[in-house]
Motif scaffolding. Structure first.
Motif, mmCIF file in Angstrom:
data_model
loop_
_atom_site.group_PDB
_atom_site.id
_atom_site.type_symbol
_atom_site.label_atom_id
_atom_site.label_comp_id
_atom_site.label_asym_id
_atom_site.label_seq_id
_atom_site.Cartn_x
_atom_site.Cartn_y
_atom_site.Cartn_z
ATOM 1 N N PRO A 281 0.808 -1.228 0.000
ATOM 2 C CA PRO A 281 0.000 0.000 0.000
ATOM 3 C C PRO A 281 0.837 1.272 0.000
ATOM 4 O O PRO A 281 0.439 2.284 -0.592
ATOM 5 N N GLU A 282 1.993 1.244 0.662
ATOM 6 C CA GLU A 282 2.843 2.435 0.696
ATOM 7 C C GLU A 282 3.347 2.769 -0.701
ATOM 8 O O GLU A 282 3.335 3.940 -1.127
ATOM 9 N N ALA A 283 3.781 1.750 -1.432
ATOM 10 C CA ALA A 283 4.275 1.971 -2.790
ATOM 11 C C ALA A 283 3.163 2.433 -3.709
ATOM 12 O O ALA A 283 3.342 3.362 -4.513
ATOM 13 N N VAL A 284 1.997 1.810 -3.610
ATOM 14 C CA VAL A 284 0.861 2.189 -4.456
ATOM 15 C C VAL A 284 0.450 3.631 -4.183
ATOM 16 O O VAL A 284 0.266 4.432 -5.105
ATOM 17 N N ALA A 285 0.309 3.981 -2.906
ATOM 18 C CA ALA A 285 -0.086 5.343 -2.555
ATOM 19 C C ALA A 285 0.945 6.358 -3.040
ATOM 20 O O ALA A 285 0.586 7.432 -3.550
ATOM 21 N N GLY A 286 2.211 6.015 -2.912
ATOM 22 C CA GLY A 286 3.258 6.928 -3.363
ATOM 23 C C GLY A 286 3.216 7.158 -4.861
ATOM 24 O O GLY A 286 3.407 8.294 -5.331
ATOM 25 N N LEU A 287 2.970 6.110 -5.625
ATOM 26 C CA LEU A 287 2.885 6.249 -7.080
ATOM 27 C C LEU A 287 1.675 7.081 -7.490
ATOM 28 O O LEU A 287 1.759 7.903 -8.408
ATOM 29 N N ILE A 288 0.549 6.875 -6.816
ATOM 30 C CA ILE A 288 -0.645 7.672 -7.112
ATOM 31 C C ILE A 288 -0.387 9.143 -6.790
ATOM 32 O O ILE A 288 -0.693 10.042 -7.588
ATOM 33 N N ARG A 289 0.177 9.391 -5.623
ATOM 34 C CA ARG A 289 0.454 10.768 -5.203
ATOM 35 C C ARG A 289 1.359 11.476 -6.213
ATOM 36 O O ARG A 289 1.070 12.602 -6.654
ATOM 37 N N SER A 290 2.448 10.822 -6.574
ATOM 38 C CA SER A 290 3.405 11.442 -7.503
ATOM 39 C C SER A 290 2.768 11.716 -8.865
ATOM 40 O O SER A 290 2.983 12.785 -9.474
ATOM 41 N N PHE A 291 1.966 10.781 -9.337
ATOM 42 C CA PHE A 291 1.314 10.932 -10.644
ATOM 43 C C PHE A 291 0.325 12.095 -10.628
ATOM 44 O O PHE A 291 0.342 12.941 -11.536
#
Length: 297
Positions: A281-291
């Motif tokens: 979840p941390e990686a997924v959330a980080g990718l969404i945030r950055s995008f």
């Protein structure tokens, strides 16, 4: 981390439930779950984004606390997309749409057929209908991996999956993938949602209503209608997050996606499979945030 609040809203004359995290005046992320999950499946990701976004996760038609008609024809993509159009209007859209598994089908439907409601599209281990239909019809590895679709479409499959305290559904959930994140407490929550009257039938009706054609392994289909490339275009910024260990949806399903998405970003995540939102979840959330931040005017 932010805790979810529960909401019930009438969409097109029917009752729908959704969870919400974050401030009411923040930019909206609309999270669309797949099978056999429900709104709560987004908790780990949404909690990590609620500082910056208003995270909305509905129980889609047939799931959880939302309306669950028994008729197969009530689950056409047109109807499913219509539900979410009404929800986006209720939220004051357009919004960033995030879809996983079957939620990706609705997310793509929104982006392709209701583009005025979608500012950005994020797909997580989900597939665009054109490359997916190509592979389902090809008779190859994806065809073999998707034979369960034919099983689910049989009348009465829901009774078999529900037998012995949902033993069959749990086996389908975990087939060849890591279900280590499914704690006893979380399993209890899932079973409570699956046990709601009519929900398991509603959930499986998504498969029954789908026009996708599935070949037999090694026997390609020759009668699949050609899909219009122009009609199936995603014209907003599009992020695909892909857990590389997925055994339900194989990498061949995303080959050629760029032909349908002119502004496509692909991010692979190692050490995750189809259930990447629970595993990373941390990686997924980080990718969404950055995008989203990179595509904010």
């Amino acid at each position: 981390m932010a805790k979810a609040t529960h909401h019930t809203v009438e969409l097109n004359g029917h009752s729908f439930h959704y969870l919400e995290w974050g401030r009411s005046d923040a930019p909206v992320l609309l999270f669309l779950h797949g099978f056999p999950e429900y709104s709560g499946a987004w908790t780990e990701v949404a909690e990590r984004l609620a500082d910056r976004f208003r995270c909305i996760a509905p129980d889609q038609r047939g799931f959880g606390r939302s309306w669950a008609p028994a008729e197969v024809e009530a689950y056409s993509l047109r109807e499913l997309v219509g539900d979410m159009v009404a929800l986006i209007d209720h939220l004051g859209g357009p919004v960033t749409v995030v879809g996983h598994d079957w939620g990706a089908a609705v997310a793509y439907g929104l982006a392709m057929f209701q583009p005025q409601h979608v500012s950005r599209l994020v797909i997580i281990n989900g597939v665009h209908p054109a490359p997916f239909q190509r592979e389902l019809a090809a008779g190859g590895e994806q065809t073999s991996a998707s034979q369960y679709i034919l099983y689910l479409r049989f009348e009465g499959s829901e009774e078999k999956l529900a037998a012995n305290d949902f033993d069959g559904l749990l086996k389908l959930f975990s087939a060849k993938m890591d279900l280590g994140w499914m704690t006893p407490e979380r399993q209890k929550l899932y079973k409570a949602e699956w046990s709601r009257p009519g929900r398991l039938r509603g959930m499986i009706n998504w498969y029954r209503a789908s026009p996708l054609k599935v070949a037999e392994p090694g026997v390609p289909l020759r009668d699949v209608p050609a899909l219009s490339r122009d009609r199936l275009q995603v014209r907003c910024p599009h992020l695909l997050i892909w857990g590389d260990g997925d055994t339900a949806l194989l990498p061949v399903c995303i080959e050629g996606l760029e032909e349908y998405a002119g502004d496509l970003t692909v991010r692979h995540v190692a050490g995750a499979d189809h259930w990447i939102c629970h595993q990373k979840p941390e990686a997924v959330a980080g990718l969404i945030r950055s995008f989203v931040e990179a595509h904010t005017e």
